[in-house]
Design an enzyme around this catalytic site. Sequence first.
Site, PDB file in Angstrom:
ATOM      1  N   ASP A   1       0.902   1.046  11.282  1.00 48.05           N
ATOM      2  CA  ASP A   1      -0.066   0.234  10.334  1.00 48.05           C
ATOM      3  C   ASP A   1       0.637   0.133   9.150  1.00 48.05           C
ATOM      4  OD1 ASP A   1      -1.952  -1.337   9.238  1.00 48.05           O
ATOM      5  OD2 ASP A   1      -3.572   0.181   9.585  1.00 48.05           O
TER       6      ASP A   1
ATOM      7  N   CYS B   1     -21.139 -13.078  -5.287  1.00 50.57           N
ATOM      8  CA  CYS B   1     -20.205 -13.253  -4.850  1.00 50.57           C
ATOM      9  C   CYS B   1     -20.290 -13.794  -3.213  1.00 50.57           C
ATOM     10  CB  CYS B   1     -19.177 -12.248  -4.747  1.00 50.57           C
ATOM     11  SG  CYS B   1     -17.833 -12.171  -3.573  1.00 50.57           S
TER      12      CYS B   1
ATOM     13  N   GLN C   1     -11.255   0.657   4.776  1.00 47.79           N
ATOM     14  CA  GLN C   1     -11.150  -0.880   4.993  1.00 47.79           C
ATOM     15  C   GLN C   1     -12.268  -1.443   4.375  1.00 47.79           C
ATOM     16  OE1 GLN C   1      -8.500  -2.472   6.287  1.00 47.79           O
ATOM     17  NE2 GLN C   1      -7.525  -0.869   7.621  1.00 47.79           N
TER      18      GLN C   1
ATOM     19  N   CYS D   1      -0.409  -6.236   8.563  1.00 49.73           N
ATOM     20  CA  CYS D   1      -1.313  -6.849   7.354  1.00 49.73           C
ATOM     21  C   CYS D   1      -0.370  -8.305   7.142  1.00 49.73           C
ATOM     22  CB  CYS D   1      -1.846  -6.592   6.417  1.00 49.73           C
ATOM     23  SG  CYS D   1      -0.596  -5.509   5.545  1.00 49.73           S
TER      24      CYS D   1
HETATM   25  N1  SAH Z   1      -4.085   2.628   9.075  1.00 45.65           N
HETATM   26  C1  SAH Z   1      -4.720   2.897   8.036  1.00 45.65           C
HETATM   27  C2  SAH Z   1      -4.274   2.481   6.547  1.00 45.65           C
HETATM   28  C3  SAH Z   1      -3.328   1.335   6.599  1.00 45.65           C
HETATM   29  S1  SAH Z   1      -2.759   0.793   5.004  1.00 45.65           S
HETATM   30  C4  SAH Z   1      -6.112   2.300   7.957  1.00 45.65           C
HETATM   31  O1  SAH Z   1      -6.466   1.320   8.963  1.00 45.65           O
HETATM   32  O2  SAH Z   1      -7.013   2.495   7.293  1.00 45.65           O
HETATM   33  C5  SAH Z   1      -1.152   1.601   5.100  1.00 45.65           C
HETATM   34  C6  SAH Z   1      -0.720   2.710   4.633  1.00 45.65           C
HETATM   35  O3  SAH Z   1       0.389   3.274   4.455  1.00 45.65           O
HETATM   36  C7  SAH Z   1      -1.445   2.974   3.310  1.00 45.65           C
HETATM   37  O4  SAH Z   1      -2.444   4.253   3.257  1.00 45.65           O
HETATM   38  C8  SAH Z   1      -0.266   3.684   2.477  1.00 45.65           C
HETATM   39  O5  SAH Z   1      -0.511   4.880   1.562  1.00 45.65           O
HETATM   40  C9  SAH Z   1       0.739   4.228   3.592  1.00 45.65           C
HETATM   41  N2  SAH Z   1       2.312   4.021   3.196  1.00 45.65           N
HETATM   42  C10 SAH Z   1       2.772   3.290   2.410  1.00 45.65           C
HETATM   43  N3  SAH Z   1       4.323   3.847   2.632  1.00 45.65           N
HETATM   44  C11 SAH Z   1       4.372   4.824   3.389  1.00 45.65           C
HETATM   45  C12 SAH Z   1       5.381   5.432   3.970  1.00 45.65           C
HETATM   46  N4  SAH Z   1       6.705   5.112   3.647  1.00 45.65           N
HETATM   47  N5  SAH Z   1       5.215   6.434   4.815  1.00 45.65           N
HETATM   48  C13 SAH Z   1       4.075   6.729   5.310  1.00 45.65           C
HETATM   49  N6  SAH Z   1       2.761   5.899   4.640  1.00 45.65           N
HETATM   50  C14 SAH Z   1       3.073   5.211   3.910  1.00 45.65           C
END
Ligand code: SAH
Length: 457
Positions: A385, A163, A286, A412
């Site tokens: 995020d 890939c 990530q 995202c």
């Molecule tokens: N900031 C982190 C992850 C971002 S991804 C990084 O950069 O690695 C978004 C995250 O939100 C995921 O880990 C997911 O499990 C979490 N998530 C989804 N819904 C949520 C909610 N209602 N409250 C808190 N976290 C949540």
Amino acid sequence: MRKNDVVTVAIEDIGINGEGIGKVDGYALFIKDAVIGDVVEAKVTKAKKNYGYARLVNIHTKSKFRTDPRCDVARQCGGCQIQAMSYERQLEYKKEKVRNNLIRIGDVPEDLLRKVMEPICGMEDPYHYRNKAQFPVGTDREGNLITGFYAGRTHQIIPHMDCAIGREENKDILDIILTFMKEYKILPYDETSHRGLVRHILIRSGHRTNEIMVCLVINGNEVPYSQILTERLAKIPGMKSITYSINREKTNVIMGRETGILRGQEYITDYIGDIRYHISPLSFYQVNPVQTEQLYGTALEYAGLSGNETVWDLYCGIGTISLFLARKAKQVYGVEIVPQAVEDAKQNAQLNGIKNAEFYAGKAEEILPEKYEKDGIQGDIIVVDPPRKGCEESVLETMVKMKPEKIVYVSCDSATLARDVKYLRERGYEVGKVKAVDMFPHSVHVETVVLLERKAQ
Ligand code: SAH
């Protein structure tokens, strides 16, 4: 326009899934694999009242933005929807997507955006960036052992081991495993009969450390002759962790719950900035470490910390952004819905000797109001995020009540980002900076960081 009509059409736009869009007498056709600037011949596959879909049959005139994709199977794969478009044009497309969403959905004035939107952050070398790959194992029609990827929306395996966005050593690792399986007559898993052993091969690598993890996902309790396999795999430089994951369910979920060690340790290590992380087969991390550093660097810059701030990191995952900010802040609170991720976050804090970061497992929409209203915890800066659907309105509502000086929104999905920016702009915040970061070159996805500042009242 009717199904099976063949038309010649100039491609003038790019759809949200990377497809080309062209018009025939005002009727829009969405054509997968057509590149903006192409003139193509296409066969209509579905005709709705106002628009339709067509299959690319022939390219009449090649767009100047067209390049030869590095993968000869790019069209079947679907992982890289726009690999046939030059990287510069991909970046332009992504920047425009973010800009348009902020204007159309977010109501952000164009004039303001012209001032605050920074150039998109692309990659110098947009290939071989992914630090994680999961290869399904199976057989072809003749019964030969193969591994590769599932053809778009099916479970048919297309054999392909190198890939263009995965790490180069993956091919050698897969070669060793397939050769071993053939020699020792170890069968791949077959979904229909629910028999056979090896379902998937997971490979993860540390970008900075070059440590490698291989995990065999098996429909059984052990890997026969594993000693021989691990000795061969250990010859790959950096091989630190060889494990298996037991998954005996009839399911599309790749990983099982139980992990066992075949050789070395259960995890590998990697760095983002100067923060060290343990990565296990199941941990979230990530997939583009080079751009993650850019993304978090931007979040850190936008936060503009002096060392006295209380910072919230909502939707914090394994605490990556929290730990990145903790060294420059007084106190960081992370909130994440997946309990295992919160455990990882706590461990990562400890691993780095960070004592001013605290993590809560739960929904952001429940934890934030509770901590603010009941415990009176404030926030000078709030970083969010969220997943694609964006923030719950109650999270935005509490943020506004808390009156942080800055909100740093990492997203995202620029459509839901724009929706939430509109909400915040109507309640005392203004967009101070915007930067798109290309975390997933050759796909249509793009990450965005927006700084929102509280307006003087
Ligand atoms: N900031 C982190 C992850 C971002 S991804 C990084 O950069 O690695 C978004 C995250 O939100 C995921 O880990 C997911 O499990 C979490 N998530 C989804 N819904 C949520 C909610 N209602 N409250 C808190 N976290 C949540």
